[in-house]
Write an enzyme that holds these catalytic residues in place. Structure first.
Site, PDB file in Angstrom:
ATOM      1  N   ASP A  39       0.822  -1.218   0.000  1.00  0.00           N
ATOM      2  CA  ASP A  39       0.000   0.000   0.000  1.00  0.00           C
ATOM      3  C   ASP A  39       0.855   1.267   0.000  1.00  0.00           C
ATOM      4  O   ASP A  39       0.404   2.336   0.374  1.00  0.00           O
ATOM      5  CB  ASP A  39      -0.981   0.004   1.179  1.00  0.00           C
ATOM      6  CG  ASP A  39      -0.258  -0.089   2.508  1.00  0.00           C
ATOM      7  OD1 ASP A  39       0.974  -0.288   2.507  1.00  0.00           O
ATOM      8  OD2 ASP A  39      -0.923   0.045   3.552  1.00  0.00           O
ATOM      9  N   HIS A 243      24.010   4.682 -18.125  1.00  0.00           N
ATOM     10  CA  HIS A 243      22.877   4.925 -17.222  1.00  0.00           C
ATOM     11  C   HIS A 243      23.086   4.233 -15.873  1.00  0.00           C
ATOM     12  O   HIS A 243      22.162   3.652 -15.303  1.00  0.00           O
ATOM     13  CB  HIS A 243      21.556   4.502 -17.886  1.00  0.00           C
ATOM     14  CG  HIS A 243      21.097   5.489 -18.908  1.00  0.00           C
ATOM     15  ND1 HIS A 243      20.101   5.233 -19.816  1.00  0.00           N
ATOM     16  CD2 HIS A 243      21.509   6.753 -19.177  1.00  0.00           C
ATOM     17  CE1 HIS A 243      19.925   6.287 -20.601  1.00  0.00           C
ATOM     18  NE2 HIS A 243      20.771   7.217 -20.234  1.00  0.00           N
ATOM     19  N   ASP A 260      25.445  12.813 -13.231  1.00  0.00           N
ATOM     20  CA  ASP A 260      24.424  13.229 -14.192  1.00  0.00           C
ATOM     21  C   ASP A 260      23.131  13.326 -13.408  1.00  0.00           C
ATOM     22  O   ASP A 260      22.541  12.301 -13.035  1.00  0.00           O
ATOM     23  CB  ASP A 260      24.332  12.185 -15.316  1.00  0.00           C
ATOM     24  CG  ASP A 260      23.323  12.569 -16.403  1.00  0.00           C
ATOM     25  OD1 ASP A 260      22.478  13.449 -16.157  1.00  0.00           O
ATOM     26  OD2 ASP A 260      23.383  11.958 -17.489  1.00  0.00           O
ATOM     27  N   ASP A 271      18.897  18.850 -16.669  1.00  0.00           N
ATOM     28  CA  ASP A 271      19.680  17.640 -16.948  1.00  0.00           C
ATOM     29  C   ASP A 271      21.138  18.061 -17.106  1.00  0.00           C
ATOM     30  O   ASP A 271      21.529  18.563 -18.161  1.00  0.00           O
ATOM     31  CB  ASP A 271      19.119  17.005 -18.242  1.00  0.00           C
ATOM     32  CG  ASP A 271      19.788  15.690 -18.600  1.00  0.00           C
ATOM     33  OD1 ASP A 271      20.606  15.188 -17.808  1.00  0.00           O
ATOM     34  OD2 ASP A 271      19.480  15.169 -19.691  1.00  0.00           O
ATOM     35  N   HIS A 350      26.803   7.742 -27.845  1.00  0.00           N
ATOM     36  CA  HIS A 350      25.456   8.323 -27.781  1.00  0.00           C
ATOM     37  C   HIS A 350      25.431   9.620 -28.578  1.00  0.00           C
ATOM     38  O   HIS A 350      26.453  10.064 -29.087  1.00  0.00           O
ATOM     39  CB  HIS A 350      25.019   8.538 -26.323  1.00  0.00           C
ATOM     40  CG  HIS A 350      25.936   9.436 -25.518  1.00  0.00           C
ATOM     41  ND1 HIS A 350      25.988  10.793 -25.684  1.00  0.00           N
ATOM     42  CD2 HIS A 350      26.833   9.135 -24.538  1.00  0.00           C
ATOM     43  CE1 HIS A 350      26.858  11.299 -24.827  1.00  0.00           C
ATOM     44  NE2 HIS A 350      27.408  10.315 -24.131  1.00  0.00           N
ATOM     45  N   HIS A 354      19.407  15.880 -26.668  1.00  0.00           N
ATOM     46  CA  HIS A 354      17.990  15.530 -26.877  1.00  0.00           C
ATOM     47  C   HIS A 354      17.158  16.743 -26.513  1.00  0.00           C
ATOM     48  O   HIS A 354      17.624  17.638 -25.805  1.00  0.00           O
ATOM     49  CB  HIS A 354      17.608  14.317 -26.015  1.00  0.00           C
ATOM     50  CG  HIS A 354      18.039  14.426 -24.570  1.00  0.00           C
ATOM     51  ND1 HIS A 354      17.323  15.110 -23.625  1.00  0.00           N
ATOM     52  CD2 HIS A 354      19.151  13.967 -23.921  1.00  0.00           C
ATOM     53  CE1 HIS A 354      17.961  15.050 -22.459  1.00  0.00           C
ATOM     54  NE2 HIS A 354      19.079  14.377 -22.611  1.00  0.00           N
ATOM     55  N   HIS A 361      13.797  13.469 -21.616  1.00  0.00           N
ATOM     56  CA  HIS A 361      13.968  13.228 -23.058  1.00  0.00           C
ATOM     57  C   HIS A 361      12.647  13.671 -23.665  1.00  0.00           C
ATOM     58  O   HIS A 361      11.701  12.894 -23.769  1.00  0.00           O
ATOM     59  CB  HIS A 361      14.259  11.759 -23.348  1.00  0.00           C
ATOM     60  CG  HIS A 361      15.556  11.297 -22.733  1.00  0.00           C
ATOM     61  ND1 HIS A 361      15.827   9.997 -22.424  1.00  0.00           N
ATOM     62  CD2 HIS A 361      16.661  12.001 -22.373  1.00  0.00           C
ATOM     63  CE1 HIS A 361      17.047   9.911 -21.903  1.00  0.00           C
ATOM     64  NE2 HIS A 361      17.570  11.118 -21.860  1.00  0.00           N
ATOM     65  N   GLU A 384      25.575  17.333 -24.692  1.00  0.00           N
ATOM     66  CA  GLU A 384      26.220  16.421 -23.754  1.00  0.00           C
ATOM     67  C   GLU A 384      27.176  15.415 -24.393  1.00  0.00           C
ATOM     68  O   GLU A 384      26.968  14.214 -24.301  1.00  0.00           O
ATOM     69  CB  GLU A 384      25.162  15.664 -22.956  1.00  0.00           C
ATOM     70  CG  GLU A 384      24.072  14.992 -23.792  1.00  0.00           C
ATOM     71  CD  GLU A 384      23.103  14.186 -22.911  1.00  0.00           C
ATOM     72  OE1 GLU A 384      23.594  13.375 -22.110  1.00  0.00           O
ATOM     73  OE2 GLU A 384      21.884  14.369 -23.030  1.00  0.00           O
ATOM     74  N   TYR A 388      34.148   7.664 -23.350  1.00  0.00           N
ATOM     75  CA  TYR A 388      34.149   6.574 -22.371  1.00  0.00           C
ATOM     76  C   TYR A 388      35.146   5.531 -22.843  1.00  0.00           C
ATOM     77  O   TYR A 388      34.958   4.936 -23.913  1.00  0.00           O
ATOM     78  CB  TYR A 388      32.744   5.967 -22.259  1.00  0.00           C
ATOM     79  CG  TYR A 388      31.668   7.047 -22.149  1.00  0.00           C
ATOM     80  CD1 TYR A 388      31.311   7.573 -20.916  1.00  0.00           C
ATOM     81  CD2 TYR A 388      31.068   7.564 -23.307  1.00  0.00           C
ATOM     82  CE1 TYR A 388      30.358   8.588 -20.818  1.00  0.00           C
ATOM     83  CE2 TYR A 388      30.122   8.581 -23.223  1.00  0.00           C
ATOM     84  CZ  TYR A 388      29.774   9.083 -21.983  1.00  0.00           C
ATOM     85  OH  TYR A 388      28.841  10.089 -21.904  1.00  0.00           O
ATOM     86  N   ARG A 406      31.602  12.861 -19.255  1.00  0.00           N
ATOM     87  CA  ARG A 406      30.533  13.529 -20.001  1.00  0.00           C
ATOM     88  C   ARG A 406      30.370  14.917 -19.394  1.00  0.00           C
ATOM     89  O   ARG A 406      30.536  15.090 -18.188  1.00  0.00           O
ATOM     90  CB  ARG A 406      29.214  12.731 -19.897  1.00  0.00           C
ATOM     91  CG  ARG A 406      28.024  13.399 -20.542  1.00  0.00           C
ATOM     92  CD  ARG A 406      26.844  12.437 -20.808  1.00  0.00           C
ATOM     93  NE  ARG A 406      26.223  11.926 -19.603  1.00  0.00           N
ATOM     94  CZ  ARG A 406      26.369  10.700 -19.132  1.00  0.00           C
ATOM     95  NH1 ARG A 406      27.146   9.836 -19.772  1.00  0.00           N
ATOM     96  NH2 ARG A 406      25.760  10.317 -18.028  1.00  0.00           N
ATOM     97  N   GLU A 408      27.484  17.956 -19.642  1.00  0.00           N
ATOM     98  CA  GLU A 408      26.137  18.172 -20.173  1.00  0.00           C
ATOM     99  C   GLU A 408      25.543  19.473 -19.655  1.00  0.00           C
ATOM    100  O   GLU A 408      25.528  19.724 -18.451  1.00  0.00           O
ATOM    101  CB  GLU A 408      25.223  17.007 -19.758  1.00  0.00           C
ATOM    102  CG  GLU A 408      23.774  17.200 -20.182  1.00  0.00           C
ATOM    103  CD  GLU A 408      22.906  15.974 -19.919  1.00  0.00           C
ATOM    104  OE1 GLU A 408      23.204  15.206 -18.983  1.00  0.00           O
ATOM    105  OE2 GLU A 408      21.923  15.802 -20.660  1.00  0.00           O
TER     106      GLU A 408
HETATM  107  N1  GLY Z   1      20.235  11.937 -17.852  1.00  0.00           N
HETATM  108  C1  GLY Z   1      19.896  11.281 -19.040  1.00  0.00           C
HETATM  109  C2  GLY Z   1      20.495  11.963 -20.179  1.00  0.00           C
HETATM  110  O1  GLY Z   1      21.442  12.694 -20.019  1.00  0.00           O
HETATM  111  O2  GLY Z   1      20.041  11.867 -21.268  1.00  0.00           O
HETATM  112 MN    MN Z   2      20.645  14.349 -21.198  1.00  0.00          MN
HETATM  113 MN    MN Z   3      21.909  13.700 -18.246  1.00  0.00          MN
END
Ligand code: GLY
Ligand code: MN
Ligand code: MN
Length: 444
Positions: A39, A243, A260, A271, A350, A354, A361, A384, A388, A406, A408
């Site tokens: 619950d 991730h 991140d 983000d 990547h 986005h 996203h 971003e 890696y 990274r 971003e």
């Molecule tokens: N935090 C997810 C991304 O950077 O897209």
């Molecule tokens: Mn992002």
């Molecule tokens: Mn991110």
């Protein structure tokens, strides 16, 4: 109450209705409460489309937009007031509140929806809904349609067309208004402070979760209800897991830590990623990769302006990263050939960003008619790039392995170029080292 003015929600509904064909209806449900276990519920988060059009924060609600309806175009179904339930769970707007505070023309108890909604749909030629994203609601919608069909012999006219609402609505959501940019700026500023706080608190011997705790503290202090997505705090080689969410490893001298994380304010996300040394000083290899990622990001910023297309920024990061990896000896060969064969993808797998908005996203098409979307003022996106180097990558010298970086930031396209919303957190090696040095001095 949401920071988006009530009049703006009304404008959005009008703008959507203006794009709907005559004699149609759009129907959207609120997000369901998600059960965590037995619950215990997850913190409630309104559905982004529903929030965008209504600003209504409660579950168990449905809105219907019916352009041209004589008794009001905006109909809301929501929970009734209930002193007993409100004592346990908190206040409800009720039907009166839906009209008074949220601009509904007409409001009914959600318990009556099966009796009332088929009558509102009846006679409309087309129904717009978020088909496919909520199977339970799709089924209920078909039940309502079948009620009308079952009365066809009595002259009831069921709708003939069912159209996904996404395209119209998500295109609207892609262009942020001044009020939306203001909220996103707030979310970005709070998140920037959280990253600064985590950098300042970082010491060898702490854990990834210790820094996550600093982020959460700053988000809540800033008034954010929750992070916009699960925070990533990844030390050492964990930084190469895109991730990563475990956030429980120790922070070791000599390693980098990649964070991140961004908070959400009034359902608008931020983000941010920063990567910094646990000890406060970058090693020469860490610095070399860091500065390469940073120059890729700078090249991407330069490609974000009205008239540039969506992929220009990504292409700029690919070029800078490939050239840099060749210079450092991590890739070998001709830069153009390496770009064409996508050799960089072993290190940069990547995209450069986005759309960003109510969803981290965010919605909105990246291509229109098969071509990359051309940027226009009000579009918000992340920038971003990252590199890696897998810990088990034996094709590179040992000193590089396990480095994951990274950087971003969040930007909004302006008339001249773009505004960086997240500049409140240091980005260069010198700035980061100075901030961490000062924090250590202050704590001695
Ligand atoms: N935090 C997810 C991304 O950077 O897209
Ligand atoms: Mn992002
Ligand atoms: Mn991110």
């Amino acid at each position: 109450m949401s920071r988006i003015p009530k009049a703006e929600y009304a404008r959005r509904r009008k703008a959507l209705m203006a794009q709907m064909v005559p004699n149609s209806i759009a129907i959207l449900p609120a997000a369901a409460v998600a059960i965590r276990n037995r619950d215990v519920e997850h913190v409630y988060r309104q559905d982004s489309d529903f929030q965008y059009l209504s600003g209504f924060p409660e579950p168990e609600a449905v809105i219907a937009l019916i352009p041209g309806r004589e008794h009001g175009e905006y109909v809301m179904f929501c929970r009734e007031r209930n002193p007993e339930r409100e004592l346990w769970d908190g206040l409800r707007a009720g039907q009166e509140g839906a009209v008074r505070d949220f601009g509904a023309d007409d409001a009914f108890p959600i318990a009556d929806i099966d009796e009332i909604l088929p009558g509102l749909i009846e006679g409309r030629e087309r129904v717009y809904s978020a088909m496919g994203s909520n199977p339970e609601f799709d089924r209920r919608l078909m039940d309502w349609i079948n009620v009308i069909r079952s009365k066809a012999r009595l002259g009831a006219q069921p709708p003939n067309e069912f159209v996904a609402l996404d395209h119209l609505l998500h295109d609207m959501r892609l262009y942020k208004s001044a009020a939306e940019v203001k909220v996103m700026r707030t979310a970005a500023e709070i998140s920037a402070k959280a990253h600064v706080r985590a950098m300042q608190a970082c010491r060898p011997g702490l854990h990834e979760y210790s820094l996550e705790a600093e982020l959460d503290y700053a988000f809540r202090q800033g008034g954010a209800k929750m992070p916009a997505y699960g925070s990533i705090v990844a030390a050492g080689r964990n930084g190469c897991i895109l991730h990563y969410q475990q956030n429980d490893a120790p922070l070791k001298e000599g390693d980098l830590v990649l964070i991140d994380a961004g908070c959400e304010i009034d359902c608008y996300a931020s983000d941010i990623t920063r990567t910094f040394p646990v000890s406060g000083r970058f090693s020469p290899e860490q610095k070399a990769i860091y500065e390469l990622v940073l120059s890729a990001q700078a090249a991407a910023f330069a490609e974000i302006a009205p008239g540039k297309h969506w992929n220009h920024a990504h292409e700029a990061t690919v070029r800078v990263i490939t050239e840099g990896l060749v210079e450092l000896g991590l890739l070998k060969g001709d830069v153009q050939a390496l770009i064409e064969s996508e050799a960089y993808r072993a290190f940069y797998m990547h995209r450069a960003g986005h759309w960003l908005g109510m969803d981290v996203h965010d919605v909105g098409d990246y291509k229109v008619g098969g071509e990359w979307r051309v940027l226009e003022p009000g579009m918000a996106l992340t920038v971003e790039p990252g590199i890696y180097i897998a810990a088990d990558n034996e094709s590179v010298a040992k000193k590089w392995r396990g480095i994951g970086i990274r950087i971003e930031d969040d930007v909004v396209v302006t008339r001249q170029g773009c505004e960086i919303l997240t500049s409140g957190v240091p980005r260069t090696v010198a700035e980061i080292e100075a901030l961490m040095h000062d924090a250590r001095q202050a704590s001695l």
